[in-house]
Enzyme design. Structure first.
Site, PDB file in Angstrom:
ATOM      1  N   CYS A 271     -14.226 -14.133  -9.008  1.00 16.35           N
ATOM      2  CA  CYS A 271     -15.295 -15.267  -8.837  1.00 16.35           C
ATOM      3  C   CYS A 271     -16.354 -14.937  -9.793  1.00 16.35           C
ATOM      4  O   CYS A 271     -16.515 -15.899 -10.624  1.00 16.35           O
ATOM      5  CB  CYS A 271     -15.798 -15.396  -7.389  1.00 16.35           C
TER       6      CYS A 271
HETATM    7  N1  LIG Z   1     -11.164 -14.670  -3.222  1.00 20.06           N
HETATM    8  C1  LIG Z   1     -12.491 -14.972  -3.400  1.00 20.06           C
HETATM    9  O1  LIG Z   1     -13.268 -14.040  -3.289  1.00 20.06           O
HETATM   10  C2  LIG Z   1     -13.123 -16.284  -3.386  1.00 20.06           C
HETATM   11  C3  LIG Z   1     -14.528 -16.480  -2.740  1.00 20.06           C
HETATM   12  C4  LIG Z   1     -15.162 -17.663  -2.869  1.00 20.06           C
HETATM   13  C5  LIG Z   1     -14.199 -18.732  -3.388  1.00 20.06           C
HETATM   14  N2  LIG Z   1     -13.010 -18.590  -3.745  1.00 20.06           N
HETATM   15  C6  LIG Z   1     -12.258 -19.710  -4.030  1.00 20.06           C
HETATM   16  O2  LIG Z   1     -11.266 -20.040  -2.932  1.00 20.06           O
HETATM   17  C7  LIG Z   1     -10.032 -20.626  -3.735  1.00 20.06           C
HETATM   18  C8  LIG Z   1      -8.805 -19.866  -3.321  1.00 20.06           C
HETATM   19  O3  LIG Z   1      -9.189 -18.640  -3.627  1.00 20.06           O
HETATM   20  P1  LIG Z   1      -8.188 -17.289  -3.308  1.00 20.06           P
HETATM   21  O4  LIG Z   1      -8.654 -16.161  -3.769  1.00 20.06           O
HETATM   22  O5  LIG Z   1      -7.770 -17.424  -1.869  1.00 20.06           O
HETATM   23  O6  LIG Z   1      -6.883 -17.724  -3.905  1.00 20.06           O
HETATM   24  P2  LIG Z   1      -5.494 -16.953  -4.052  1.00 20.06           P
HETATM   25  O7  LIG Z   1      -4.697 -17.204  -5.177  1.00 20.06           O
HETATM   26  O8  LIG Z   1      -5.531 -15.554  -3.206  1.00 20.06           O
HETATM   27  O9  LIG Z   1      -4.437 -17.922  -3.072  1.00 20.06           O
HETATM   28  C9  LIG Z   1      -4.163 -19.308  -2.998  1.00 20.06           C
HETATM   29  C10 LIG Z   1      -2.931 -19.686  -2.116  1.00 20.06           C
HETATM   30  O10 LIG Z   1      -2.803 -21.203  -2.325  1.00 20.06           O
HETATM   31  C11 LIG Z   1      -1.374 -21.210  -2.602  1.00 20.06           C
HETATM   32  N3  LIG Z   1      -1.220 -22.527  -3.044  1.00 20.06           N
HETATM   33  C12 LIG Z   1      -1.327 -22.905  -4.218  1.00 20.06           C
HETATM   34  N4  LIG Z   1      -0.851 -24.355  -4.420  1.00 20.06           N
HETATM   35  C13 LIG Z   1      -0.659 -24.792  -3.238  1.00 20.06           C
HETATM   36  C14 LIG Z   1      -0.029 -25.964  -2.584  1.00 20.06           C
HETATM   37  N5  LIG Z   1       0.269 -27.181  -3.438  1.00 20.06           N
HETATM   38  N6  LIG Z   1      -0.017 -26.016  -1.306  1.00 20.06           N
HETATM   39  C15 LIG Z   1      -0.094 -25.020  -0.510  1.00 20.06           C
HETATM   40  N7  LIG Z   1      -0.653 -23.801  -1.005  1.00 20.06           N
HETATM   41  C16 LIG Z   1      -0.708 -23.745  -2.256  1.00 20.06           C
HETATM   42  C17 LIG Z   1      -1.031 -19.973  -3.148  1.00 20.06           C
HETATM   43  O11 LIG Z   1       0.521 -19.902  -3.065  1.00 20.06           O
HETATM   44  C18 LIG Z   1      -1.718 -18.818  -2.739  1.00 20.06           C
HETATM   45  O12 LIG Z   1      -1.111 -18.380  -1.571  1.00 20.06           O
HETATM   46  C19 LIG Z   1     -10.522 -20.739  -5.270  1.00 20.06           C
HETATM   47  O13 LIG Z   1     -11.010 -21.955  -5.474  1.00 20.06           O
HETATM   48  C20 LIG Z   1     -11.520 -19.537  -5.212  1.00 20.06           C
HETATM   49  O14 LIG Z   1     -12.499 -19.873  -6.207  1.00 20.06           O
HETATM   50  C21 LIG Z   1     -12.358 -17.383  -3.536  1.00 20.06           C
END
Ligand SMILES: NC(=O)c1ccc[n+]([C@@H]2O[C@H](COP(=O)([O-])OP(=O)(O)OC[C@H]3O[C@@H](n4cnc5c(N)ncnc54)[C@H](O)[C@@H]3O)[C@@H](O)[C@H]2O)c1
Length: 462
Positions: A271
């Site tokens: 992030c």
């Molecule tokens: N990881 C962090 O520290 C964090 C912190 C704050 C905000 N965020 C935000 O949260 C969001 C997700 O981040 P994350 O780290 O959990 O991502 P990630 O890549 O770990 O997980 C995303 C998941 O979504 C799934 N996915 C993709 N397309 C899909 C669909 N059409 N239908 C269903 N599932 C689908 C993927 O297979 C994956 O399992 C992002 O926008 C990120 O910026 C992340």
């Protein structure tokens, strides 16, 4: 509408935890993911991603937590859908919305056939303007329903840190809610009042203000980290100066605070590094300038180079540099934008042999560094091979190293203690002990930075 059944689209680092936490608080939760492995893991009571306590949360809530690949079925079964799918950075640094819009299409199709109210909550990080201008119109178009009447829409990002996601979700500093209308915001707030162990203030506002708030929190925090890193760089050249003493006092000022004020290494992870880039790109798009966000990003990059140059001065010939810690922080195996990986790359590009070890992140590191480095099976193996050892991630396993671990017949390794884990613990008896952010070596010797490196080399050879 039943608030007690919730669907969560995206079972990744954030979504899997949110699904498990909601189930733990008594909600019936249907997780949705395109990745069959994530769906299968949840349905077998296993954690789909690494995160402290997640396995326990998933396994103890099996009867309330299930998963599917079918978003439409999940929406039909639930009253609320959270979207936590990726929003990767595009070529200009702004966050892409295609994963979100794909899920929104599925939700829209399900809503078209649904006659009860549904709450849609976007929790992924999106750009200011996205929810109002892209998500809402598409959802209305596909569903044929009216926002604020047939369904509600909220933008509700999480403020969590990997490695403490469960604790952070249960005890947030605030609930940030961008809402289409009061009913939608009230419903979402009522869910959080059931979930949170604390009583956080709710900051409720329009979509664009919530989107801007989310990205502003991260850009502000990274600016604070970079400020401490700038102080550390100055302290290293200022005889007698010690960044921990200075930031310890600066942070006592209530206008500033002590958190995220440790002068050490660049910030990393999935992030922080991308948020200043996105902020600056957004500012340019609207004809404003975000000089501070650009400077924070630039200074973060320079910080790794500064450390790399220092190490280069210490490892002439074919001496090995040892890197302890490759995840971007302790408690996670995530290596995205990690300072340890960036330093390994910097040194390998300059032909320095590198040995690395991390308690959790070696498999992920192999994906980044390939066979360019030696992967050690322990910290001891790195210490044994390397002339210079850098502790890049403050894992507990490294905290428990002792001076005896560095004792080597006929040579003194150089230890660079980036996080000051070993100060005052007698490490200078067995190795040449250097820290970031302290001018004390130069205070003793009156040397310049390159002189300090020369002096350390001589000690190491002796
Ligand atoms: N990881 C962090 O520290 C964090 C912190 C704050 C905000 N965020 C935000 O949260 C969001 C997700 O981040 P994350 O780290 O959990 O991502 P990630 O890549 O770990 O997980 C995303 C998941 O979504 C799934 N996915 C993709 N397309 C899909 C669909 N059409 N239908 C269903 N599932 C689908 C993927 O297979 C994956 O399992 C992002 O926008 C990120 O910026 C992340």
């Amino acid at each position: 509408m039943s608030l007690s059944t919730v669907s969560v689209a995206g079972l990744g680092k954030l979504g899997a935890v949110m699904a498990a936490v909601l189930a733990d608080k008594g909600f019936t939760v249907v997780g949705v993911d395109l990745n069959p492995a994530a769906v299968d893991a949840i349905n077998r009571g296993l954690a789909p991603v690494q995160e402290p306590m997640l396995s326990e949360y998933v396994s103890r809530n099996r009867e309330r937590l299930s998963a599917t690949g079918d978003i439409e079925a999940a929406v039909r079964e639930s009253g609320v859908t959270f979207l936590i799918v990726p929003t990767p950075s595009g070529p200009d640094g702004t966050f892409r919305l295609d994963y979100i819009l794909e899920v929104i299409r599925g939700i829209g199709r399900a809503l078209r056939a649904k006659d009860s109210y549904h709450l849609v909550v976007v929790s992924s990080t999106v750009m200011p303007g996205h929810t109002e201008n892209e998500v809402l119109p598409l959802l209305e178009e596909i569903s044929g329903k009216k926002c604020g009447v047939d369904f509600g829409l909220c933008y509700n990002p999480e403020f969590i840190a990997l490695g403490s996601v469960i604790r952070d979700m249960l005890n947030p500093d605030m609930l940030l809610i961008g809402e289409s209308d009061k009913k939608a915001g009230d419903l979402l707030e009522s869910i959080y009042r059931r979930v949170c162990d604390n009583q956080p203030p709710a900051a409720r506002m329009s979509f664009v203000n919530a989107e801007l708030t989310k990205i502003s929190v991260n850009t502000y925090v990274t600016t604070k980290i970079s400020y401490a890193n700038m102080l550390a760089a100055v302290c290293e050249r200022l005889p007698g100066a010690d960044v921990d003493v200075v930031t310890g006092a600066v942070g006592l000022d209530s206008r500033i605070g002590r958190k995220y004020l440790k002068g050490a290494l660049s910030y990393g992870g999935p992030c922080f590094p991308r948020d200043n880039v996105a902020f600056a790109a957004m500012a340019r798009r609207v004809g404003a300038e975000a000089v501070l966000a650009e400077a924070t990003h630039k200074t973060n990059r320079l910080h790794t180079e500064r450390l790399g140059e220092f190490v280069l001065n210490l490892v002439d010939g074919d001496a090995t540099a040892g890197i302890l810690g490759l995840s971007y922080k302790p408690g996670t195996g995530v290596v995205e934008e990690s300072p340890g990986i960036a330093l390994a790359r910097y040194l390998r590009e300059r032909s320095v042999p590198v040995a690395v070890y991390d308690p959790l992140a070696l498999p992920q590191a192999k994906g980044e560094l390939g066979d360019s480095v030696h992967y050690a099976g322990s910290a001891a193996e790195v210490i044994d091979r390397a002339r210079v050892v850098l502790v890049m991630t403050a894992w507990d396993e490294f905290r428990s190293l002792t001076p005896a671990d560095f004792a080597r017949p006929g040579a003194r390794p150089i230890l660079i203690d980036c996080w000051r884990l070993y100060q005052g613990k007698g490490f200078d008896t067995t190795c040449t002990y250097l820290t970031l952010g302290a001018g004390n070596r130069r205070a003793q010797t009156g040397l310049s930075a390159s002189g300090a490196a020369q002096s350390a080399r001589e000690h190491a050879a002796g």
